[in-house]
Write a protein that holds these residues in place. Structure first.
Motif, mmCIF file in Angstrom:
data_model
loop_
_atom_site.group_PDB
_atom_site.id
_atom_site.type_symbol
_atom_site.label_atom_id
_atom_site.label_comp_id
_atom_site.label_asym_id
_atom_site.label_seq_id
_atom_site.Cartn_x
_atom_site.Cartn_y
_atom_site.Cartn_z
ATOM 1 N N PRO A 43 7.235 46.290 -17.719
ATOM 2 C CA PRO A 43 8.650 46.911 -17.862
ATOM 3 C C PRO A 43 9.468 45.842 -18.434
ATOM 4 C CG PRO A 43 7.575 47.728 -15.965
ATOM 5 C CD PRO A 43 6.514 46.751 -16.336
ATOM 6 N N SER A 44 9.330 44.516 -17.712
ATOM 7 C CA SER A 44 10.213 43.514 -18.133
ATOM 8 C C SER A 44 10.166 43.161 -19.544
ATOM 9 C CB SER A 44 9.949 42.180 -17.211
ATOM 10 O OG SER A 44 10.358 42.269 -15.991
ATOM 11 N N LEU A 45 8.782 43.345 -20.022
ATOM 12 C CA LEU A 45 8.513 42.943 -21.647
ATOM 13 C C LEU A 45 9.389 44.126 -22.520
ATOM 14 C CD1 LEU A 45 6.842 41.663 -23.638
ATOM 15 C CD2 LEU A 45 5.252 43.391 -23.431
ATOM 16 N N TYR A 46 9.464 45.136 -22.016
ATOM 17 C CA TYR A 46 10.118 46.214 -22.682
ATOM 18 C C TYR A 46 11.496 46.526 -22.464
ATOM 19 C CZ TYR A 46 5.257 48.006 -23.755
ATOM 20 O OH TYR A 46 4.105 47.945 -24.041
ATOM 21 N N SER A 47 12.020 46.176 -21.537
ATOM 22 C CA SER A 47 13.342 46.354 -21.099
ATOM 23 C C SER A 47 14.204 45.167 -21.212
ATOM 24 C CB SER A 47 13.466 47.192 -19.862
ATOM 25 O OG SER A 47 12.827 46.337 -18.691
ATOM 26 N N ASP A 48 13.909 43.824 -20.975
ATOM 27 C CA ASP A 48 14.622 42.630 -20.719
ATOM 28 C C ASP A 48 15.212 42.239 -22.030
ATOM 29 O OD1 ASP A 48 15.933 40.529 -20.258
ATOM 30 O OD2 ASP A 48 14.325 39.525 -19.038
ATOM 31 N N ALA A 49 16.404 42.718 -22.175
ATOM 32 C CA ALA A 49 17.123 42.406 -23.702
ATOM 33 C C ALA A 49 17.128 40.896 -23.902
ATOM 34 C CB ALA A 49 18.368 42.866 -23.915
ATOM 35 N N SER A 50 17.248 39.858 -22.802
ATOM 36 C CA SER A 50 17.352 38.393 -22.821
ATOM 37 C C SER A 50 16.047 37.866 -23.644
ATOM 38 C CB SER A 50 17.300 38.060 -21.381
ATOM 39 O OG SER A 50 16.381 38.050 -20.644
ATOM 40 N N LEU A 51 15.082 38.681 -23.738
ATOM 41 C CA LEU A 51 13.995 37.871 -24.421
ATOM 42 C C LEU A 51 13.962 38.460 -25.780
ATOM 43 C CD1 LEU A 51 11.063 39.298 -21.837
ATOM 44 C CD2 LEU A 51 12.327 36.890 -22.062
ATOM 45 N N ASP A 52 14.952 39.342 -26.417
ATOM 46 C CA ASP A 52 14.896 39.687 -27.837
ATOM 47 C C ASP A 52 15.661 38.858 -28.707
ATOM 48 O OD1 ASP A 52 13.744 42.027 -26.728
ATOM 49 O OD2 ASP A 52 15.569 43.188 -26.973
ATOM 50 N N PRO A 53 15.271 38.815 -30.156
ATOM 51 C CA PRO A 53 16.026 37.921 -30.859
ATOM 52 C C PRO A 53 17.598 38.446 -31.236
ATOM 53 C CG PRO A 53 14.638 39.451 -31.927
ATOM 54 C CD PRO A 53 14.486 39.600 -30.589
ATOM 55 N N ALA A 54 18.385 37.699 -31.795
ATOM 56 C CA ALA A 54 19.600 38.076 -32.134
ATOM 57 C C ALA A 54 19.769 39.414 -32.854
ATOM 58 C CB ALA A 54 20.374 36.945 -33.134
ATOM 59 N N ASP A 55 20.440 40.416 -32.332
ATOM 60 C CA ASP A 55 20.502 41.875 -32.880
ATOM 61 C C ASP A 55 21.197 41.656 -34.351
ATOM 62 O OD1 ASP A 55 20.361 44.262 -33.342
ATOM 63 O OD2 ASP A 55 21.577 45.086 -31.750
ATOM 64 N N LEU A 56 20.479 41.175 -35.457
ATOM 65 C CA LEU A 56 20.976 41.112 -36.625
ATOM 66 C C LEU A 56 21.105 42.794 -37.609
ATOM 67 C CD1 LEU A 56 19.915 37.679 -37.874
ATOM 68 C CD2 LEU A 56 22.406 38.309 -36.831
ATOM 69 N N ARG A 57 20.230 43.553 -36.894
ATOM 70 C CA ARG A 57 20.161 44.875 -37.319
ATOM 71 C C ARG A 57 21.351 45.404 -36.925
ATOM 72 N NH1 ARG A 57 15.478 47.917 -35.017
ATOM 73 N NH2 ARG A 57 16.456 47.420 -32.905
ATOM 74 N N GLN A 58 22.026 45.193 -35.959
ATOM 75 C CA GLN A 58 23.432 45.876 -35.473
ATOM 76 C C GLN A 58 24.440 45.207 -36.319
ATOM 77 O OE1 GLN A 58 25.587 44.597 -32.067
ATOM 78 N NE2 GLN A 58 25.235 46.816 -31.249
ATOM 79 N N ALA A 59 24.388 43.786 -36.701
ATOM 80 C CA ALA A 59 25.471 43.451 -37.460
ATOM 81 C C ALA A 59 25.516 43.683 -38.743
ATOM 82 C CB ALA A 59 25.135 41.755 -37.628
ATOM 83 N N ALA A 60 24.190 43.886 -39.395
ATOM 84 C CA ALA A 60 24.121 44.401 -40.818
ATOM 85 C C ALA A 60 24.787 45.833 -40.786
ATOM 86 C CB ALA A 60 22.520 44.385 -41.277
ATOM 87 N N ALA A 61 24.468 46.542 -39.698
ATOM 88 C CA ALA A 61 25.092 48.176 -39.601
ATOM 89 C C ALA A 61 26.349 48.257 -39.598
ATOM 90 C CB ALA A 61 24.425 48.579 -38.446
#
Length: 507
Positions: free
Chosen positions: A385-403
């Protein structure tokens, strides 16, 4: 007639089975029939596939993955030329060169790696079956299927999934070749190992480990076999065309022209072990004691496997293939130049759990075996569950920035970057729709945006530094002081600004 050594019996197809407990024998009372084992194999494989496809596109693409897409989109010669100046060989990029043009989205970009990673679970089961039987293979396959370390990196559009699959196949078929002496196994071994060394430069550490296994086989059997020598010569000959590229990459790394890990520290081996055991803490009440307990238990099971290898020579193959690459890479990092980071051990996850599973089956009673399986598998499952839900482990959300940029972009807009860590992921999502520029020094932005009615400024920050977000925002606004900031956006790992010259009408 003189008694035969274990390896002489192995050459005749009579490798002594690992005496891992009466209740775990194949067939007979308390054992596993082939039909049941095949059903369990399908189930474990399905579990591995499901866990690796779950949330496959939940993260934004980060720098390394964007490089994969960039290389794969080029011509065949372009892929080879790009890989020449990269840090690794071209096989994975060539696979993606064929795959990526079929369609394009985050899920599709990462799908081959996820399938390769799941395939490694199936190969682990089959390797364990060759070593002892279905019980060992299925148990190791279950642990590998649940391993968060393997899942996380198996969901990246990088070569880790392919390397993991080729690593398991290579060690497995080397064991089969040594045991049977059949040429077909040596041929498969050569093919798998060539694939490994053309996938990642760490494949050569695997070859070093396998050469130790092959030498041990020759010494133990007390007879000469041309199979190992011919195989290693074939692998070396097949790699010769890429050898100049390896030398060039080594010079780049030595000169600092390409990224290299920072100097290793005394905790590196412990960090690697922690990643192999559970990777992240279980996201449940009691996780603070469950993870250390599993760590100690796994250590004891590994020790049991190691000490039992003298009477069970087949176990030396996964043990040596696990220990040697880690020891060699860490030793090289301390003695010569840093080359090792924890993620570089992910291809060894199946071998690690094969050794642990062998230790479980050495326990004297069925109850102890079940308790050990419950603790280890439970720790792995509760970490997911931590692997899938912990956003602190994710990279910078450049997908959102591009959108965000696409929503408000106008003809003539320019996106300014100060780091390739934002330039390439943004371009992956931008797909040449909006012009981009990168500056080394933010104080030189004015030269790049001269004559532009407005521009976007995108900057990333260290998510693991609690002060970095505010400090990066303050610095960015200072650099943009000569302009009017029309919009300011903040997301995970990035700040985005839309600016125009002071005095221009705001529209």
């Amino acid at each position: 007639m003189a008694p035969q050594t274990p390896w002489q019996r192995a050459r005749q197809g009579r490798l002594p089975p690992l005496p891992l407990g009466e209740t775990w024998r194949e067939g007979g009372p308390g054992g596993l029939s082939t039909a049941v084992a095949l059903v369990l194999l399908v189930g474990i494989t399905a579990l591995a596939v499901g866990l690796r496809l779950n949330g496959l596109d939940r993260k934004s693409v980060w720098y390394d993955e964007s490089i994969t897409a960039l290389f794969a989109r080029q011509s065949l010669q372009g892929v080879l030329d790009s890989a020449y100046g990269d840090t690794n060989p071209p096989l994975y990029y060539l696979v993606m060169h064929v795959w990526l043009p079929l369609t394009w989205n985050d899920f599709w970009l990462r799908l081959p790696s996820a399938i390769f990673s799941a395939g490694a679970v199936t190969a682990t089961v089959l390797f364990g079956r060759s070593l002892r039987g279905w019980s060992l293979g299925l148990l190791a396959g279950l642990f590998t299927a649940l391993a968060p370390f393997a899942i996380d990196l198996g969901q990246e559009a990088r070569s880790y999934g392919l390397l993991t699959l080729l690593t398991v196949i290579s060690v497995w078929v080397l064991f089969e070749a040594c045991r049977s002496g059949q040429k077909r196994w040596w041929a498969v071994y050569v093919a798998a190992t060539i694939g490994a060394v053309y996938t990642h430069n760490y494949g050569w550490f695997l070859v070093g480990a396998e050469s130790i296994c092959a030498l041990g086989y020759l010494i133990w059997s007390r007879r000469w076999d041309w199979g190992p020598l011919a195989s290693f010569l074939a692998i070396g000959a097949a790699y010769l065309p890429w050898l100049p590229a390896l030398m060039y990459q080594a010079r780049l790394a030595t000169s600092g022209a390409i990224w290299a890990p920072s100097a290793p520290n005394a905790t590196l081996l412990g960090d690697t072990y922690s990643a192999l055991v559970s990777y992240i803490a279980p996201s449940s009440r009691g996780g603070e004691w469950l993870q250390p307990a599993a760590g100690w238990l796994v250590g004891l099971l590994l020790a049991a496997s190691l000490f039992s290898a003298r009477r069970r020579p087949g176990l030396l193959f996964p043990i040596v293939a696990l220990a040697f690459p880690i020891a060699a890479a860490i030793s090289f990092s301390f003695a010569v130049k840093p080359i090792f980071v924890v993620r570089h051990a992910v291809n060894l996850v199946p071998l690690f759990w094969l050794c642990v599973a062998a230790g479980v089956l050495l326990l004297p009673t069925r109850l102890l075996k079940l308790l050990a399986v419950a603790l280890v598998a439970g720790t792995l499952a509760l970490s997911l569950p931590s692997l899938y839900s912990d956003a602190s482990l994710d990279p910078a959300d450049l997908r959102q920035a591009a959108a965000l940029v696409r929503q408000s972009a106008r003809p003539g807009d320019l996106v300014v970057h100060t780091s390739y860590f934002t330039t390439y992921p943004f371009e992956y999502y931008n797909r040449d729709l909006i012009e981009q520029a990168e500056v080394e020094d933010p104080r030189t932005i004015a030269r790049v945006v001269s004559g532009r009615p407005r521009f976007w400024y995108l900057v990333n920050y260290d998510q693991f530094n609690p002060d970095a977000e505010a400090r990066t925002d303050d610095l960015a606004r200072g650099y943009l002081a000569p302009w009017t900031i029309l919009q300011g956006h903040s997301g995970r790992g990035y700040h985005l600004y839309l600016a125009q010259p002071i005095g221009s009408p705001i529209t």
